[in-house]
Design a protein around this motif. Structure first.
Motif, PDB file in Angstrom:
ATOM      1  N   VAL A 110       0.838  -1.197   0.000  1.00  0.00           N
ATOM      2  CA  VAL A 110       0.000   0.000   0.000  1.00  0.00           C
ATOM      3  C   VAL A 110       0.873   1.247   0.000  1.00  0.00           C
ATOM      4  CG1 VAL A 110      -1.941  -1.094   1.166  1.00  0.00           C
ATOM      5  CG2 VAL A 110      -0.165   0.027   2.526  1.00  0.00           C
ATOM      6  N   THR A 111       0.318   2.312  -0.533  1.00  0.00           N
ATOM      7  CA  THR A 111       0.992   3.598  -0.544  1.00  0.00           C
ATOM      8  C   THR A 111      -0.068   4.683  -0.550  1.00  0.00           C
ATOM      9  OG1 THR A 111       2.701   4.933  -1.644  1.00  0.00           O
ATOM     10  CG2 THR A 111       1.110   3.797  -3.062  1.00  0.00           C
ATOM     11  N   SER A 112       0.352   5.933  -0.667  1.00  0.00           N
ATOM     12  CA  SER A 112      -0.573   7.052  -0.837  1.00  0.00           C
ATOM     13  C   SER A 112      -0.100   7.850  -2.044  1.00  0.00           C
ATOM     14  CB  SER A 112      -0.604   7.943   0.405  1.00  0.00           C
ATOM     15  OG  SER A 112      -1.489   9.036   0.205  1.00  0.00           O
ATOM     16  N   PRO A 113      -0.839   7.800  -3.166  1.00  0.00           N
ATOM     17  CA  PRO A 113      -0.385   8.475  -4.380  1.00  0.00           C
ATOM     18  C   PRO A 113      -0.432   9.992  -4.289  1.00  0.00           C
ATOM     19  CG  PRO A 113      -2.595   7.616  -4.686  1.00  0.00           C
ATOM     20  CD  PRO A 113      -2.114   7.091  -3.363  1.00  0.00           C
ATOM     21  N   ASN A 114      -1.227  10.516  -3.378  1.00  0.00           N
ATOM     22  CA  ASN A 114      -1.336  11.963  -3.212  1.00  0.00           C
ATOM     23  C   ASN A 114      -1.288  12.309  -1.731  1.00  0.00           C
ATOM     24  OD1 ASN A 114      -1.972  12.914  -6.044  1.00  0.00           O
ATOM     25  ND2 ASN A 114      -3.618  11.428  -5.744  1.00  0.00           N
ATOM     26  N   THR A 115      -0.849  13.517  -1.461  1.00  0.00           N
ATOM     27  CA  THR A 115      -0.737  13.986  -0.089  1.00  0.00           C
ATOM     28  C   THR A 115      -1.253  15.412  -0.017  1.00  0.00           C
ATOM     29  OG1 THR A 115       1.273  12.671   0.161  1.00  0.00           O
ATOM     30  CG2 THR A 115       0.846  14.314   1.846  1.00  0.00           C
ATOM     31  N   VAL A 116      -1.928  15.749   1.083  1.00  0.00           N
ATOM     32  CA  VAL A 116      -2.362  17.130   1.295  1.00  0.00           C
ATOM     33  C   VAL A 116      -1.712  17.665   2.560  1.00  0.00           C
ATOM     34  CG1 VAL A 116      -4.531  17.077   0.028  1.00  0.00           C
ATOM     35  CG2 VAL A 116      -4.469  16.262   2.383  1.00  0.00           C
ATOM     36  N   LEU A 117      -1.473  18.960   2.566  1.00  0.00           N
ATOM     37  CA  LEU A 117      -0.737  19.584   3.661  1.00  0.00           C
ATOM     38  C   LEU A 117      -1.434  20.874   4.069  1.00  0.00           C
ATOM     39  CD1 LEU A 117       1.897  19.666   5.391  1.00  0.00           C
ATOM     40  CD2 LEU A 117       2.936  20.955   3.513  1.00  0.00           C
ATOM     41  N   TYR A 118      -1.667  21.035   5.379  1.00  0.00           N
ATOM     42  CA  TYR A 118      -2.355  22.211   5.895  1.00  0.00           C
ATOM     43  C   TYR A 118      -1.679  22.729   7.157  1.00  0.00           C
ATOM     44  CZ  TYR A 118      -6.121  20.498   2.924  1.00  0.00           C
ATOM     45  OH  TYR A 118      -6.844  20.053   1.850  1.00  0.00           O
ATOM     46  N   LYS A 119      -1.839  24.008   7.388  1.00  0.00           N
ATOM     47  CA  LYS A 119      -1.576  24.614   8.687  1.00  0.00           C
ATOM     48  C   LYS A 119      -2.933  24.723   9.371  1.00  0.00           C
ATOM     49  CE  LYS A 119       0.031  29.000  10.727  1.00  0.00           C
ATOM     50  NZ  LYS A 119       0.610  30.337  10.401  1.00  0.00           N
ATOM     51  N   ALA A 120      -3.034  24.309  10.626  1.00  0.00           N
ATOM     52  CA  ALA A 120      -4.338  24.277  11.296  1.00  0.00           C
ATOM     53  C   ALA A 120      -4.252  24.915  12.672  1.00  0.00           C
ATOM     54  CB  ALA A 120      -4.835  22.840  11.416  1.00  0.00           C
ATOM     55  N   TRP A 121      -5.365  25.561  13.062  1.00  0.00           N
ATOM     56  CA  TRP A 121      -5.436  26.160  14.395  1.00  0.00           C
ATOM     57  C   TRP A 121      -6.883  26.203  14.867  1.00  0.00           C
ATOM     58  CZ3 TRP A 121      -4.295  28.914   9.953  1.00  0.00           C
ATOM     59  CH2 TRP A 121      -5.198  29.911   9.575  1.00  0.00           C
ATOM     60  N   LEU A 122      -7.048  26.395  16.168  1.00  0.00           N
ATOM     61  CA  LEU A 122      -8.362  26.406  16.803  1.00  0.00           C
ATOM     62  C   LEU A 122      -8.787  27.822  17.165  1.00  0.00           C
ATOM     63  CD1 LEU A 122      -7.863  23.463  19.332  1.00  0.00           C
ATOM     64  CD2 LEU A 122      -9.235  23.377  17.242  1.00  0.00           C
ATOM     65  N   THR A 123     -10.096  28.028  17.190  1.00  0.00           N
ATOM     66  CA  THR A 123     -10.657  29.269  17.728  1.00  0.00           C
ATOM     67  C   THR A 123     -12.068  28.970  18.204  1.00  0.00           C
ATOM     68  OG1 THR A 123     -10.961  31.634  17.306  1.00  0.00           O
ATOM     69  CG2 THR A 123     -11.713  30.133  15.599  1.00  0.00           C
ATOM     70  N   LYS A 124     -12.535  29.707  19.187  1.00  0.00           N
ATOM     71  CA  LYS A 124     -13.886  29.491  19.722  1.00  0.00           C
ATOM     72  C   LYS A 124     -14.754  30.691  19.375  1.00  0.00           C
ATOM     73  CE  LYS A 124     -14.494  27.007  23.305  1.00  0.00           C
ATOM     74  NZ  LYS A 124     -14.542  26.418  24.674  1.00  0.00           N
ATOM     75  N   LEU A 125     -15.917  30.409  18.779  1.00  0.00           N
ATOM     76  CA  LEU A 125     -16.888  31.440  18.418  1.00  0.00           C
ATOM     77  C   LEU A 125     -18.264  30.997  18.885  1.00  0.00           C
ATOM     78  CD1 LEU A 125     -15.847  32.225  14.717  1.00  0.00           C
ATOM     79  CD2 LEU A 125     -15.376  33.635  16.720  1.00  0.00           C
ATOM     80  N   GLY A 126     -18.984  31.869  19.551  1.00  0.00           N
ATOM     81  CA  GLY A 126     -20.326  31.526  19.996  1.00  0.00           C
ATOM     82  C   GLY A 126     -20.361  30.312  20.894  1.00  0.00           C
TER      83      GLY A 126
END
Length: 243
Positions: A110-126
């Motif tokens: 098995v492998t992964s032919p594609n990869t996605v990359l993100y910067k992520a952060w949290l915030t609280k609203l309501g």
């Protein structure tokens, strides 16, 4: 040591990795929250298997980048060249874990032919926790790196080994009075409108059953400890490191 992704797909590769997004293309034109003022939740760090609409072939690594943000890497379990086993079609997190237990990672497995990359952060609203994913690896014509859209998710923790994400739609009526990017004239759109988007979202954030605001939930299930090495090897397969 710097990491280089062999394949960084556009953010719409999410359609492959999390199928629920296929029915909800309305990404947010601004990020929600300020990553410089955020704090990660260590309970969400680690490797997770995504269960969504009978599909569990995606793994996500939430790696703390600093005290405020994560580097999020998504990979998809698929058959590598030379694989001659049964068709891979994991429907549950346990199915995905079994694939890693029973199938080698790499050629013939098995492998992964594609990869996605993100910067992520949290915030609280309501009174609701949200997570913003900013696509990484893009380059605009003017040399800048700011994306044109962000994925914003409602976060609900079930327990220490499971949480859910529901994608926020920018097409909800609560946002109708906010100037949209194509109508913007000259101003820095994000700087001019981000607070307006946040205030509007805060007003309706608690209504988890609002199908016009939130997608169906994708369940993130913590990767079993006994396949941690195999999953780590999968991520090493799709991320090359230069000394």
């Amino acid at each position: 040591m710097s990491a280089k992704l062999r394949s960084i797909g556009g953010a719409l590769l999410m359609l492959v990795i999390i199928p629920i997004v296929a029915g909800l293309l309305a990404c947010m034109p601004v990020p929600i929250g300020n990553p410089e003022r955020s704090r990660i939740d260590s309970d969400l760090s680690g490797i997770w298997i995504v269960e969504s609409e009978g599909d569990a072939g995606s793994l996500y690594l939430f790696q703390p980048w600093d005290k405020r943000t994560w580097l999020v890497v998504g990979a998809r379990l698929e058959e590598a060249r030379g694989y001659d086993g049964e068709e891979l079609d994991p429907e549950t997190a346990e199915d995905a874990a079994d694939v890693l237990r029973e199938t080698r990672v790499g050629a013939g497995g098995v492998t992964s032919p594609n990869t996605v990359l993100y910067k992520a952060w949290l915030t609280k609203l309501g009174g609701v926790q949200f997570m913003t994913w900013e696509p990484m690896g893009g380059l605009n014509e003017d040399g800048s790196h700011q994306p044109e859209y962000w994925f914003v998710w409602r976060v609900d923790k079930v327990d220490g080994d499971r949480f859910t994400l529901r994608m926020v739609s920018s097409e909800h009526e609560i946002f109708d009075d906010i100037v949209k990017p194509k109508e913007n004239e000259g101003e820095d759109y994000v700087r001019a409108t981000r607070r307006k988007w946040e205030r509007a979202l805060a007003k309706v954030a608690r209504d988890v059953d609002d199908e016009d605001l939130y997608s169906e939930a994708a369940d993130f299930v913590r990767l079993p400890q006994d396949v941690l090495e195999e999953a780590s090897e999968l991520f090493r397969e799709v991320i090359a490191f230069d000394e």
